[in-house]
Design a protein around this motif. Structure first.
Motif, PDB file in Angstrom:
ATOM      1  N   UNK A 294     -12.231  42.571  -7.468  1.00 62.59           N
ATOM      2  CA  UNK A 294     -10.985  43.304  -7.703  1.00 62.59           C
ATOM      3  C   UNK A 294     -10.616  44.114  -6.464  1.00 62.59           C
ATOM      4  N   UNK A 295      -9.323  44.324  -6.328  1.00 58.92           N
ATOM      5  CA  UNK A 295      -8.809  45.195  -5.257  1.00 58.92           C
ATOM      6  C   UNK A 295      -8.453  46.537  -5.881  1.00 58.92           C
ATOM      7  N   UNK A 296      -9.139  47.567  -5.445  1.00 58.95           N
ATOM      8  CA  UNK A 296      -8.974  48.916  -5.974  1.00 58.95           C
ATOM      9  C   UNK A 296      -8.165  49.750  -4.993  1.00 58.95           C
ATOM     10  N   UNK A 297      -7.057  50.320  -5.457  1.00 61.53           N
ATOM     11  CA  UNK A 297      -6.291  51.279  -4.656  1.00 61.53           C
ATOM     12  C   UNK A 297      -6.340  52.625  -5.358  1.00 61.53           C
ATOM     13  N   UNK A 298      -6.409  53.682  -4.580  1.00 61.47           N
ATOM     14  CA  UNK A 298      -6.542  55.016  -5.168  1.00 61.47           C
ATOM     15  C   UNK A 298      -5.752  56.041  -4.367  1.00 61.47           C
ATOM     16  N   UNK A 299      -5.013  56.879  -5.082  1.00 63.22           N
ATOM     17  CA  UNK A 299      -4.355  58.037  -4.495  1.00 63.22           C
ATOM     18  C   UNK A 299      -4.948  59.300  -5.105  1.00 63.22           C
ATOM     19  N   UNK A 300      -4.624  60.436  -4.527  1.00 62.19           N
ATOM     20  CA  UNK A 300      -5.187  61.706  -4.971  1.00 62.19           C
ATOM     21  C   UNK A 300      -4.052  62.661  -5.322  1.00 62.19           C
ATOM     22  N   UNK A 301      -4.108  63.242  -6.514  1.00 67.08           N
ATOM     23  CA  UNK A 301      -3.162  64.289  -6.882  1.00 67.08           C
ATOM     24  C   UNK A 301      -3.786  65.638  -6.554  1.00 67.08           C
ATOM     25  N   UNK A 302      -3.132  66.362  -5.656  1.00 68.78           N
ATOM     26  CA  UNK A 302      -3.620  67.676  -5.223  1.00 68.78           C
ATOM     27  C   UNK A 302      -2.766  68.776  -5.839  1.00 68.78           C
ATOM     28  N   UNK A 303      -3.398  69.838  -6.247  1.00 66.44           N
ATOM     29  CA  UNK A 303      -2.703  71.032  -6.720  1.00 66.44           C
ATOM     30  C   UNK A 303      -3.285  72.222  -5.979  1.00 66.44           C
TER      31      UNK A 303
ATOM     32  N   UNK B 250      -3.675  46.228 -13.359  1.00 61.24           N
ATOM     33  CA  UNK B 250      -3.330  47.335 -14.230  1.00 61.24           C
ATOM     34  C   UNK B 250      -3.403  48.643 -13.469  1.00 61.24           C
ATOM     35  N   UNK B 251      -3.002  49.715 -14.130  1.00 56.40           N
ATOM     36  CA  UNK B 251      -3.024  51.044 -13.516  1.00 56.40           C
ATOM     37  C   UNK B 251      -4.107  51.882 -14.181  1.00 56.40           C
ATOM     38  N   UNK B 252      -4.610  52.854 -13.443  1.00 56.57           N
ATOM     39  CA  UNK B 252      -5.706  53.683 -13.944  1.00 56.57           C
ATOM     40  C   UNK B 252      -5.547  55.095 -13.422  1.00 56.57           C
ATOM     41  N   UNK B 253      -6.203  56.022 -14.066  1.00 55.32           N
ATOM     42  CA  UNK B 253      -6.291  57.385 -13.548  1.00 55.32           C
ATOM     43  C   UNK B 253      -7.577  58.014 -14.051  1.00 55.32           C
TER      44      UNK B 253
ATOM     45  N   UNK C  23      -4.046  72.402  -2.958  1.00 57.65           N
ATOM     46  CA  UNK C  23      -5.088  71.963  -2.045  1.00 57.65           C
ATOM     47  C   UNK C  23      -6.333  71.415  -2.695  1.00 57.65           C
ATOM     48  N   UNK C  24      -6.385  71.410  -4.019  1.00 62.76           N
ATOM     49  CA  UNK C  24      -7.569  70.915  -4.725  1.00 62.76           C
ATOM     50  C   UNK C  24      -7.243  69.595  -5.436  1.00 62.76           C
ATOM     51  N   UNK C  25      -8.194  68.667  -5.404  1.00 55.13           N
ATOM     52  CA  UNK C  25      -8.012  67.368  -6.056  1.00 55.13           C
ATOM     53  C   UNK C  25      -8.080  67.544  -7.566  1.00 55.13           C
ATOM     54  N   UNK C  26      -7.010  67.151  -8.251  1.00 55.59           N
ATOM     55  CA  UNK C  26      -6.951  67.250  -9.707  1.00 55.59           C
ATOM     56  C   UNK C  26      -7.360  65.936 -10.354  1.00 55.59           C
ATOM     57  N   UNK C  27      -6.847  64.815  -9.815  1.00 58.91           N
ATOM     58  CA  UNK C  27      -7.186  63.522 -10.375  1.00 58.91           C
ATOM     59  C   UNK C  27      -6.953  62.426  -9.349  1.00 58.91           C
ATOM     60  N   UNK C  28      -7.559  61.269  -9.623  1.00 57.57           N
ATOM     61  CA  UNK C  28      -7.359  60.063  -8.850  1.00 57.57           C
ATOM     62  C   UNK C  28      -6.541  59.093  -9.697  1.00 57.57           C
ATOM     63  N   UNK C  29      -5.748  58.261  -9.055  1.00 57.54           N
ATOM     64  CA  UNK C  29      -4.929  57.292  -9.781  1.00 57.54           C
ATOM     65  C   UNK C  29      -4.641  56.108  -8.870  1.00 57.54           C
ATOM     66  N   UNK C  30      -4.295  54.984  -9.452  1.00 55.63           N
ATOM     67  CA  UNK C  30      -3.985  53.827  -8.634  1.00 55.63           C
ATOM     68  C   UNK C  30      -3.927  52.546  -9.446  1.00 55.63           C
ATOM     69  N   UNK C  31      -4.239  51.423  -8.792  1.00 56.76           N
ATOM     70  CA  UNK C  31      -4.205  50.117  -9.429  1.00 56.76           C
ATOM     71  C   UNK C  31      -5.530  49.400  -9.225  1.00 56.76           C
ATOM     72  N   UNK C  32      -5.800  48.464 -10.141  1.00 59.77           N
ATOM     73  CA  UNK C  32      -6.935  47.557 -10.009  1.00 59.77           C
ATOM     74  C   UNK C  32      -6.410  46.148 -10.268  1.00 59.77           C
ATOM     75  N   UNK C  33      -6.663  45.246  -9.304  1.00 60.35           N
ATOM     76  CA  UNK C  33      -6.098  43.898  -9.371  1.00 60.35           C
ATOM     77  C   UNK C  33      -7.198  42.855  -9.236  1.00 60.35           C
TER      78      UNK C  33
END
Length: 329
Positions: free
Chosen positions: A249-258, A173-176, A260-270
């Protein structure tokens, strides 16, 4: 009837829309943000912040398509778009618009659609363009629920539901996680992985408590590094479901920057529990003697190459053992 810019947000029930556009443009670092209202609302065609522009020609056709279909259109680079490449939209001062996002908003009772348009003279990467558009919508609404409703209204629901079901059936699934307040959002597959009722309220401290100690420490370290540096990460983590069942589980995470500042993390969990079991079984077969179950030469060599703590090698010479071995194996 003439409607002034001060009256228009109140007429539409939109609150402090002008200041909202200014805030969006500043946070996202774009040159212009516009809100176009439906026809018949008066002489004011749009509210705007930043540089002025009017979408004409091919760009106007694209805008109308987004308006009637209620589907967002995000162009990372208009110069690469097959329709707009030869007729790029431009700012009032003549400079070409390279990044363009046209975002339908179903406001109030959702009976009328408004367009939030972002524009900049610099192109964006595809991933960044989509993240900026999503953040613009979430910033546009004063409450999280209104933001969720707007995003929901934009998405083609049957396809979204189908995708959610398909990923859940595949054990993923996807998460944020919005870093302001650690607010979590999960798709159905992540709820299933953690053994929680779909749609149940989420608290990060309770979710983190379901990680095994070593995995929790590794996840928190990777998360802190991602927030600080803006880099992605991937991690295999051991968790315990709400019913106590152990899973991997395999956790992947990306970072949304605005800006230069991290606003949120998002990715998948399998769910990779079966994959881990298979790997562990294959490792056991490779490192043990099938008859005795004792560590074989490969395991011994690995321990010698990478000793753990205090290690020692004991050699034992048994007289007459060769005959026993040759006879009984």
């Amino acid at each position: 009837m003439q409607i002034s810019p001060e009256q228009l947000p109140h007429r539409l029930g939109l609150g402090s829309m002008v200041s909202g556009l200014d805030r969006i443009r500043s946070l996202l670092g774009v040159e212009a943000a516009q809100l176009k209202t439906p026809a018949g609302l008066g002489a004011i065609p749009y509210l705007r912040s930043g540089n002025d522009f009017v979408l004409a020609g091919a760009a106007s056709s694209v805008e109308n398509r987004a308006w009637t279909s209620r589907a967002p259109l995000v162009l990372a680079d208009t110069a690469a778009h097959e329709t707009l490449a030869g007729e790029q939209p431009r700012f009032a001062d003549g400079r070409p618009i390279r990044f363009l996002a046209i975002l339908p908003l179903a406001l109030g009772d959702h009976s009328s659609v408004h367009l939030l348009t972002l524009a900049d003279s610099l192109p964006r990467s595809i991933g960044m363009a989509n993240r900026l558009a999503t953040f613009a919508l979430e910033s546009f609404y004063p409450t999280r629920q209104e933001s969720a409703d707007a995003l929901s209204a934009m998405r083609p629901q049957p396809n979204a539901a189908l995708m959610d079901s398909a990923t859940a059936a595949a054990g993923m699934g996807v998460w944020q996680c919005h870093l302001a307040g650690d607010a979590l959002r999960w798709s159905a597959g992540v709820y299933d992985l953690f053994g929680l009722e779909r749609g149940a309220p989420l608290r990060r401290d309770r979710i983190v408590a379901q990680y095994a100690d070593a995995s929790r420490a590794a996840m928190e370290e990777a998360r802190a590094c991602a927030i600080e540096t803006g880099t992605e990460f991937r991690l295999d983590a051991e968790i315990f479901r709400a019913d106590g069942q152990q899973r991997w589980m395999r956790l992947t995470a990306g970072v949304q920057l605005v800006n230069g500042y991290a606003l949120r993390l998002f990715g998948t969990k399998q769910d990779i529990t079966e994959e881990r079991r298979l790997i562990d079984h294959m490792r056991h077969l490779a490192e043990t003697d099938a008859m005795t179950g004792l560590a074989n030469r490969a395991r011994l060599q690995a321990r010698l190459d990478f000793p753990e703590g205090i290690s020692a090698l004991l050699l034992v010479d048994l007289d007459g053992f060769k005959a026993v071995n040759d006879t009984y194996g």
